[in-house]
Structures are given as structure tokens and as C-alpha cells.
Design a protein around this motif. Structure first.
Motif, PDB file in Angstrom:
ATOM      1  N   THR A  51      -9.888   2.149  -1.977  1.00  0.00           N
ATOM      2  CA  THR A  51      -8.988   1.058  -1.593  1.00  0.00           C
ATOM      3  C   THR A  51      -9.672   0.092  -0.640  1.00  0.00           C
ATOM      4  O   THR A  51      -9.556  -1.135  -0.772  1.00  0.00           O
ATOM      5  CB  THR A  51      -7.713   1.620  -0.951  1.00  0.00           C
ATOM      6  N   LEU A  70       0.834  -1.200   0.000  1.00  0.00           N
ATOM      7  CA  LEU A  70       0.000   0.000   0.000  1.00  0.00           C
ATOM      8  C   LEU A  70       0.871   1.254   0.000  1.00  0.00           C
ATOM      9  O   LEU A  70       2.035   1.229   0.408  1.00  0.00           O
ATOM     10  CB  LEU A  70      -0.923   0.015   1.223  1.00  0.00           C
ATOM     11  N   ALA A  84      -3.657   4.037  -0.531  1.00  0.00           N
ATOM     12  CA  ALA A  84      -4.086   3.557  -1.835  1.00  0.00           C
ATOM     13  C   ALA A  84      -3.187   2.417  -2.295  1.00  0.00           C
ATOM     14  O   ALA A  84      -2.129   2.151  -1.723  1.00  0.00           O
ATOM     15  CB  ALA A  84      -4.025   4.698  -2.865  1.00  0.00           C
ATOM     16  N   PHE A  85      -3.638   1.736  -3.332  1.00  0.00           N
ATOM     17  CA  PHE A  85      -2.769   0.816  -4.044  1.00  0.00           C
ATOM     18  C   PHE A  85      -1.893   1.636  -4.998  1.00  0.00           C
ATOM     19  O   PHE A  85      -2.326   2.689  -5.473  1.00  0.00           O
ATOM     20  CB  PHE A  85      -3.586  -0.179  -4.874  1.00  0.00           C
TER      21      PHE A  85
END
Length: 207
Positions: free
Chosen positions: A181, A51, A66-67
Motif C-alpha cells: 500500500t 483505507l 491496505a486498499f
């Protein structure tokens, strides 16, 4: 392999037209030597997901977890190439060590006018990662999947900007994961049969 049977919830927004294609990398692997604290019968204690904590200076989704990922470039040739490129640019990831398992159905994200394809992958040969550009990322970290499963770390968050909506949320690695996410993580945990029952009335404080 394209796992397109996943059904996403609707994310409200002002305008769902002219969405721009984007992709994120949902990268699983045995990524570090810090095991999860929560015991899970579904996943091993050393399974992690990569992440990124976004910079507070960004226009869209500042400060959110977030990714790795971003918008497709004309030369990408598709969401897989875009997700790997963005992950390399954001974290220094070596794509050669990544085994792509498939793509999930695109998820509309109206607030930033993107249609986002999650790319599911296994980190077969982990490489060193970290913040590449502080204007984009504040942190790069690995979250134990078993801790994401932990009901004591789960809840919901309500967005502050209209139209308001609630999303699943997770407390992990000293951060609250919510929004897009968290929707992807919540849906994947359910689809894979890894989730445990949790209190959907519990409210977490978002950053």
C-alpha cells in the motif's frame, strides 16, 4: 483511461511464478469533515483516500493497512469490477457513487503470489462505509492525502520475513502504512507531482 506509465519498484519474493490476478481500489474523494493537519500547496486539506486495516487473523498481511480489494473472481470481467466488488464486500461502499479514472500497471506481490492492478477512482457521491466482516477487516478509515505528503510523517520500514526489503512508510490516523500500500501511495504521490522531499533514512517502527 489506463495510466500504465507508472513504474513500480521490485518487491522481492520466494516465487514470482503463477501469480494470481487481483485488484485494489485507490479511492480518492472529499470524504469527511476532518481536514488534514499538514498544509500542502499540491492538494486541498479535505482530500482523502479510503483505507482498510486488515484483521490480525488473516494469513497474508495480517494487521496491515491496505486498499480495499482482493482476488479476481471468474465473474468479475476484469480488475475494475473486482476492485469495486471487493470494496463493497469489505466496506459497504456503494459502487454507484464511484467514478473510475483508470487502472495502473499491475504490480507483482510475490509473498502472496498475486499480480495486483490498482484501480484509481474518484468518490463522486460518498456513501456510508465501515467494517463489514471483522474476520477480514479491523477498521475502515479515511486518510487525509496532505498528511500522507507531510515529510514529518514519512519514513521507511524493513520487512521482518525473508527476503527482507525496505518499503516507504507513512504515519497517518494513528497507524503505520507500509508494504504494498505504501509503495502504491509513494509512487502515485511522485507521479502526480504532489510529493515533498522527505528523509529516506528515517526508520519507522512497523506494527
Amino acid at each position: 483511461m489506463a495510466a500504465r506509465g507508472v513504474s513500480w519498484p521490485t518487491i522481492p519474493g520466494q516465487d514470482q511464478t503463477a501469480l494470481r490476478p487481483a485488484a485494489v481500489l485507490v479511492l480518492l474523494g472529499v470524504l469527511d469533515d476532518a481536514p488534514a493537519r499538514h498544509p500542502s500547496a499540491a492538494v486541498p486539506a479535505d482530500l482523502d483516500v479510503l483505507l482498510v486495516a486488515r484483521s490480525d487473523e488473516l494469513t497474508h498481511h495480517p494487521g496491515q493497512v491496505a486498499f480495499p480489494g482482493g482476488r479476481l473472481d471468474p465473474d468479475d470481467g476484469g480488475p475494475v469490477a473486482a476492485a469495486l466488488r471487493e470494496a463493497r464486500e469489505e466496506t459497504g461502499l456503494d459502487p454507484a457513487g464511484v467514478e473510475v479514472l483508470g487502472t495502473l500497471a499491475p504490480l507483482p506481490l510475490p509473498v502472496s503470489r498475486h499480480l495486483v492492478t490498482p484501480v484509481l477512482a474518484w468518490w463522486a457521491t460518498p456513501s456510508t462505509v465501515g467494517v463489514v466482516d471483522q474476520r477480514e477487516s479491523a477498521d475502515v478509515f479515511r486518510a487525509p492525502v496532505a498528511d500522507l505528503i507531510d515529510p514529518a510523517r514519512r519514513g521507511v520500514v524493513t520487512s521482518r520475513r525473508p527476503p527482507t526489503f525496505r518499503t516507504p512508510a507513512f504515519e497517518v490516523s494513528g497507524r503505520v502504512v507500509w508494504g504494498f500500500t505504501a509503495i502504491v501511495l509513494d509512487t502515485l504521490l511522485d507521479a502526480l507531482g504532489w510529493a515533498e522531499g522527505w528523509d529516506r533514512g528515517r526508520t519507522l517502527s512497523r506494527p
